[in-house]
Design a protein around this motif. Sequence first.
Motif, PDB file in Angstrom:
ATOM      1  N   SER A  26       0.828  -1.209   0.000  1.00 48.03           N
ATOM      2  CA  SER A  26       0.000   0.000   0.000  1.00 48.03           C
ATOM      3  C   SER A  26       0.861   1.256   0.000  1.00 48.03           C
ATOM      4  CB  SER A  26      -0.921   0.009   1.228  1.00 48.03           C
ATOM      5  OG  SER A  26      -1.869  -1.014   1.141  1.00 48.03           O
ATOM      6  N   GLU A  79      -2.770  -5.291  -3.293  1.00 53.23           N
ATOM      7  CA  GLU A  79      -2.735  -4.136  -2.397  1.00 53.23           C
ATOM      8  C   GLU A  79      -2.448  -2.857  -3.193  1.00 53.23           C
ATOM      9  OE1 GLU A  79      -1.842  -7.033  -1.057  1.00 53.23           O
ATOM     10  OE2 GLU A  79      -3.059  -6.997   0.757  1.00 53.23           O
ATOM     11  N   GLN A  83      -5.246  -0.033  -3.047  1.00 50.36           N
ATOM     12  CA  GLN A  83      -4.845   1.255  -2.496  1.00 50.36           C
ATOM     13  C   GLN A  83      -4.933   2.358  -3.535  1.00 50.36           C
ATOM     14  OE1 GLN A  83      -3.525   2.230   0.971  1.00 50.36           O
ATOM     15  NE2 GLN A  83      -4.579   3.814  -0.184  1.00 50.36           N
ATOM     16  N   ARG A 106      -6.294   0.034   4.502  1.00 44.78           N
ATOM     17  CA  ARG A 106      -5.687  -1.027   5.317  1.00 44.78           C
ATOM     18  C   ARG A 106      -6.730  -1.617   6.275  1.00 44.78           C
ATOM     19  NH1 ARG A 106      -3.212  -3.872   3.379  1.00 44.78           N
ATOM     20  NH2 ARG A 106      -2.261  -4.683   5.266  1.00 44.78           N
ATOM     21  N   ASP A 132      -9.456  -6.865  -2.619  1.00 46.14           N
ATOM     22  CA  ASP A 132      -8.759  -5.601  -2.410  1.00 46.14           C
ATOM     23  C   ASP A 132      -9.375  -4.469  -3.237  1.00 46.14           C
ATOM     24  OD1 ASP A 132      -6.056  -6.010  -0.743  1.00 46.14           O
ATOM     25  OD2 ASP A 132      -6.557  -7.826  -1.835  1.00 46.14           O
TER      26      ASP A 132
END
Length: 152
Positions: A26, A79, A83, A106, A132
Amino acid sequence: MKNFSKYFATLFGIGFISLAPGTFGSLFAILIWYVFIELFSIFYFIILFLFILSVSFYFTDIYLDNYKKKDPSEVIVDEFLGQSIPLLFIVNFNIYEALIAFVTFRFFDIYKIYPINKIEDLKGSYGVILDDIVAGIYSLIILILYKILILL
């Protein structure tokens, strides 16, 4: 192709960091976003995101097949993608918005709030990546609510 899928899925080995590889994935997304918006524009970050998204399922499946794993912690391209979703809506650097995007992503990625927990059960790269993506969408919703409240 096996070696390239390993580097791609683990973001060039960042995923092999033993402590909190998803967090480092991230943070890597935030670093890349920052470089892109400072040196180029958000448009080029969007292009990068779309490119990585378009090939991530393919290379992640190769990695999962080669290493016979379901959702290994070292695979962190997901991720990066998740993100990136709230970051796509932060056009100019704003530390508060970047922190909100990071912390909320997160949180949702770790705690797997419904339907993230169900999506994670999908087979292959779909379960690895799409949970995600949904966590990123949840984070984006929080970011939008923050931006609305700031305007009031």
